[in-house]
Design a protein around this motif. Structure first.
Motif, PDB file in Angstrom:
ATOM      1  N   PRO A   1      31.650  38.638  42.579  1.00 13.96           N
ATOM      2  CA  PRO A   1      32.995  39.127  42.277  1.00 13.96           C
ATOM      3  C   PRO A   1      33.302  40.503  42.863  1.00 13.96           C
ATOM      4  CG  PRO A   1      31.566  39.406  40.375  1.00 13.96           C
ATOM      5  CD  PRO A   1      30.751  38.697  41.420  1.00 13.96           C
ATOM      6  N   ALA A   2      34.590  40.831  42.842  1.00 16.86           N
ATOM      7  CA  ALA A   2      35.049  42.189  43.129  1.00 16.86           C
ATOM      8  C   ALA A   2      35.441  42.824  41.797  1.00 16.86           C
ATOM      9  CB  ALA A   2      36.232  42.167  44.078  1.00 16.86           C
ATOM     10  N   HIS A   3      35.200  44.125  41.693  1.00 17.33           N
ATOM     11  CA  HIS A   3      35.508  44.844  40.461  1.00 17.33           C
ATOM     12  C   HIS A   3      36.548  45.926  40.753  1.00 17.33           C
ATOM     13  CE1 HIS A   3      31.771  43.105  38.828  1.00 17.33           C
ATOM     14  NE2 HIS A   3      31.212  43.455  39.978  1.00 17.33           N
ATOM     15  N   LEU A   4      37.504  46.056  39.847  1.00 25.94           N
ATOM     16  CA  LEU A   4      38.462  47.158  39.921  1.00 25.94           C
ATOM     17  C   LEU A   4      38.153  48.132  38.788  1.00 25.94           C
ATOM     18  CD1 LEU A   4      41.218  48.424  40.924  1.00 25.94           C
ATOM     19  CD2 LEU A   4      42.282  47.049  39.118  1.00 25.94           C
ATOM     20  N   LEU A   5      37.966  49.399  39.131  1.00 23.84           N
ATOM     21  CA  LEU A   5      37.694  50.431  38.121  1.00 23.84           C
ATOM     22  C   LEU A   5      38.790  51.482  38.203  1.00 23.84           C
ATOM     23  CD1 LEU A   5      34.771  49.769  39.777  1.00 23.84           C
ATOM     24  CD2 LEU A   5      33.911  51.073  37.832  1.00 23.84           C
ATOM     25  N   ARG A   6      39.384  51.785  37.061  1.00 25.76           N
ATOM     26  CA  ARG A   6      40.439  52.808  37.093  1.00 25.76           C
ATOM     27  C   ARG A   6      40.550  53.530  35.758  1.00 25.76           C
ATOM     28  NH1 ARG A   6      45.827  48.984  37.590  1.00 25.76           N
ATOM     29  NH2 ARG A   6      45.348  47.614  35.842  1.00 25.76           N
TER      30      ARG A   6
ATOM     31  N   ASN B   1      37.686  38.071  50.235  1.00 31.68           N
ATOM     32  CA  ASN B   1      39.060  37.933  49.789  1.00 31.68           C
ATOM     33  C   ASN B   1      39.645  39.332  49.616  1.00 31.68           C
ATOM     34  OD1 ASN B   1      41.455  37.320  48.573  1.00 31.68           O
ATOM     35  ND2 ASN B   1      40.561  36.542  46.670  1.00 31.68           N
ATOM     36  N   ILE B   2      40.714  39.610  50.324  1.00 32.48           N
ATOM     37  CA  ILE B   2      41.300  40.949  50.292  1.00 32.48           C
ATOM     38  C   ILE B   2      42.194  41.147  49.063  1.00 32.48           C
ATOM     39  CG2 ILE B   2      43.404  40.435  51.597  1.00 32.48           C
ATOM     40  CD1 ILE B   2      41.194  43.536  52.125  1.00 32.48           C
ATOM     41  N   ASP B   3      42.528  40.083  48.371  1.00 31.83           N
ATOM     42  CA  ASP B   3      43.571  40.169  47.332  1.00 31.83           C
ATOM     43  C   ASP B   3      43.325  41.234  46.255  1.00 31.83           C
ATOM     44  OD1 ASP B   3      45.009  38.332  48.672  1.00 31.83           O
ATOM     45  OD2 ASP B   3      44.520  36.638  47.375  1.00 31.83           O
ATOM     46  N   PRO B   4      42.118  41.336  45.702  1.00 37.44           N
ATOM     47  CA  PRO B   4      41.942  42.357  44.660  1.00 37.44           C
ATOM     48  C   PRO B   4      42.235  43.768  45.177  1.00 37.44           C
ATOM     49  CG  PRO B   4      40.044  40.869  44.725  1.00 37.44           C
ATOM     50  CD  PRO B   4      40.888  40.563  45.920  1.00 37.44           C
ATOM     51  N   LEU B   5      41.892  44.012  46.423  1.00 33.66           N
ATOM     52  CA  LEU B   5      42.165  45.329  47.002  1.00 33.66           C
ATOM     53  C   LEU B   5      43.649  45.472  47.337  1.00 33.66           C
ATOM     54  CD1 LEU B   5      41.071  48.033  48.034  1.00 33.66           C
ATOM     55  CD2 LEU B   5      40.695  46.933  50.248  1.00 33.66           C
TER      56      LEU B   5
END
Lengths: 343, 298
Positions: A200-205, A251-255
């Motif tokens: 997976p890709a992770h988004l941290l904010r 997959n570029i979508d999360p970014l």
């Protein structure tokens, strides 16, 4: 929390224990040495018939593993230093990656090649590189890199269970790092969203209203995370991080979702800058946009030089937290900051 | 054991297939390139007469003869050469990159050798009793991975048959300019027993192959099978720089000529007619087949 090394070792042990088709091959992987970085420690003791120590023959290690994969086994090959993977490039590019498609899906190649990359241990020009960029975009070859956020054991288990070849890139400095825990320590003030399949890709904010996005993977997430904390507490700049586990294909979508909100993208990786990972990531963001003037982009990567042995020089050549912070501040102040604040 | 008629027929099927394939370039049905096996037919026919049908095979850029002797369908191969959807691998691989049952080929020199060793390892640990055969040539001996593979196969006692078809030329470079030492000595250095024959007689090849393959299977270990042969066709299509007189001097060693006297005239005529019909049918049928479409790729 366990270290990345412990989790990788556990994944290999579990795979050997639960699937008799799994075999390990590599140089110096037998106990008591247990591999140059100890990822295979203990495994030859518990599974002596399926842990094969090899001559110094990277092409043949991956070639033999290829043949095993074609004929019903699930080999995991270790290349002692990622720098040596060039010796096995023919096997990866012209054999493992091609067989399935070239043979019209008649065959599958459940092969994993694990290898440590990365610098900062003073190993000099031929034992410090991050060469994964040469294997990104090879059709039929998946490139995966663990980090301290997702469980590296899950990534490796998924790679071993997969029916197609995976090049598994382990940054050397990750081995001794403990896994992160949500809501604790560095992650205390960060929200985390995870998306995507087995890698997976992770988004941290810190906030939904970040000023910029940092895209990274592997060990450089450690640096980017420290930079994000520094940017927040010292400079009042909110940076969010998109952390990739699967580098190719990806997959570029999360970014894209993140960058569409922030308008500013900084890529951070440890390969050489020119024609590297960051260039592809930025290209994909740009080609998905119908208004190029919306985006400000920047890259932090290694200088286009061999990696020097001297720490004084190596520090200059490789990315650092300070370089990331500096690049992020610069990006934040790029002309057009007004349209950030106008949102 | 195949009888003399069957051996002759196998060799003739290869010969006529390759002649037809080369001819079809001028009709436009074939494009790109091909590497004809003409002159080396005794090797494939003899080896596959000695191997088991279930054995695993990794062949090279010059794979058509091996494939036909393995039992492959000339029609499916012709369709592959024409890039048709009905080809062995749907037109994706072409002449050098085919796969069917336990037969594989790839167009990279040397790289297939460790792969075959790994296949032998897989068969060994799964106790299938199969051996892996890998086809190389004198030219392959310039590749370093060949020796990495001999080393590992010997250390780990892998049941793999390293076939070296020494046709005396690596593309255009004569073996004298590319190979030092002896081929047999290369195997000896790794304690791998090797059978070496300078012959184009299919019966002699079969006898040597039976010993070599039998040894690999019985001992569960590697062997070398070195066959000195001669290729009559160009390396690929038009890249022949050999003197015509040199090629002519080998004509009496043509494996078909060598084996032909063991058959009666009537038998040969009957086989010739059968093969001609089969090859005609293969290419005609393949020519009318559809081209492939791109599939949705993930």
């Amino acid at each position: 929390m366990p270290t990345v090394l412990e989790r990788l070792n556990h994944a290999l042990h579990h795979a050997l224990e639960t699937d008799p088709r799994v075999h390990l091959l590599g140089e110096d992987i037998l106990d008591p040495y247990g591999g140059a970085f100890k990822v295979t420690r203990g495994l030859s003791t518990d599974f002596p018939d399926r842990v094969h120590t090899t001559p110094i023959s990277e092409a043949a290690i991956v070639g033999v593993a290829n043949g095993m994969a074609l004929r019903g086994l699930r080999p995991v090959a270790e290349i002692m230093f990622g720098d040596f993977v060039t010796l096995a490039a023919d096997q990866l590019v012209n054999h493992a990656a091609k067989f399935r498609w070239m043979y019209n899906d008649n065959v599958r190649v459940p092969l994993v090649v694990r290898t440590p990359m990365g610098g900062r241990r003073g190993y000099g020009p031929t034992h410090s590189q991050s060469l994964e960029k040469f294997f990104l975009g090879v059709p039929g070859l998946k490139v995966v890199a663990p980090n301290t956020l997702g469980d590296p054991a899950d990534l490796l288990a998924a790679a071993i269970a997969a029916d197609d070849p995976v090049l598994f890139i382990e940054h050397k400095l990750l081995y001794t790092r403990p896994l992160l825990e949500a809501g604790v320590g560095d992650l205390r003030d960060m929200q985390i969203e995870t998306a995507g399949g087995p890698y997976p890709a992770h988004l941290l904010r810190f906030t939904p209203h970040s000023h910029l996005t940092i895209a990274t993977y592997g060990y450089n997430f450690e640096l980017a995370r420290q930079a994000a904390l520094d940017l927040l507490y010292e400079h009042e700049i909110f940076a969010e991080i998109v952390l990739f586990s699967q580098l190719s294909p990806f997959n570029i979508d999360p970014l894209l979702e993140s960058v569409q909100r922030t308008g500013r993208l900084l890529t951070v990786d440890e390969g050489t800058l020119s024609l590297g990972w960051g260039a592809e990531v930025i290209s994909r963001i740009v080609e998905r946009s119908n208004d190029l003037s919306r985006y400000y982009v920047s890259r932090v990567a290694a200088l286009d030089l061999p990696i020097a042995n001297s720490k004084a020089l190596e520090d200059e050549i490789l990315p650092s937290q300070e370089k990331i912070t500096e690049a992020a501040i610069e990006l934040y102040h790029e002309e057009g900051a007004s349209h950030q604040s106008s949102r | 054991m195949l009888d003399n008629q069957s051996l002759y027929k196998t060799m003739l099927r290869i010969r006529r297939f390759e002649e037809r394939a080369l001819a079809e370039f001028s009709t436009g049905k074939l494009f790109g390139t091909t590497h004809a096996y003409i002159g080396q037919e005794a090797d494939a026919a003899g080896i596959f007469a000695a191997a088991d049908p279930g054995d695993v095979v990794f062949s090279n850029h010059r794979c058509h003869g091996h494939f036909i002797a393995y039992g492959g369908d000339p029609y499916r191969l012709a369709a592959e050469l024409m890039g048709k959807a009905t080809g062995l691998v749907g037109g994706r691989g072409g002449s050098q990159h085919i796969q069917w049952r336990n037969f594989y080929s790839n167009g990279i020199q040397g790289g297939i050798v460790p792969v075959a060793a790994g296949m032998a390892l897989a068969e060994k640990v799964q106790n299938t009793g199969k051996v892996a055969l890998v086809f190389t040539g004198d030219g392959t001996l310039g590749e370093g991975v060949f020796y990495e593979s001999l080393n590992i196969a010997s250390l780990w006692k892998l049941p793999v048959v390293f076939v070296v078809e020494n046709n005396r030329y690596a593309q255009t470079t004569p073996v004298e300019l590319a190979l030092s030492g002896s081929i047999c000595g290369r195997f000896a250095a790794f304690d791998i027993p090797a059978w070496e024959r300078d012959t184009t007689d299919v019966l002699e090849v079969r006898a040597a192959a039976a010993e070599a393959v039998g040894y690999a299977r019985a001992q569960t270990g590697p062997v070398g099978l070195i066959l000195r042969t001669y290729r009559f066709a160009a390396h690929s299509k038009g890249d022949d720089v050999r003197a015509p007189s040199e090629i002519a001097a080998f004509k009496d060693k043509d494996p078909l000529t060598v084996h032909a006297p063991r058959l009666g005239d009537d038998e040969r005529a009957r086989i010739e007619a059968e093969v001609a019909a089969e090859i005609e049918e293969a290419f005609t049928r393949a020519a009318s087949d559809p081209f492939p479409m791109m599939k949705d790729e993930k």
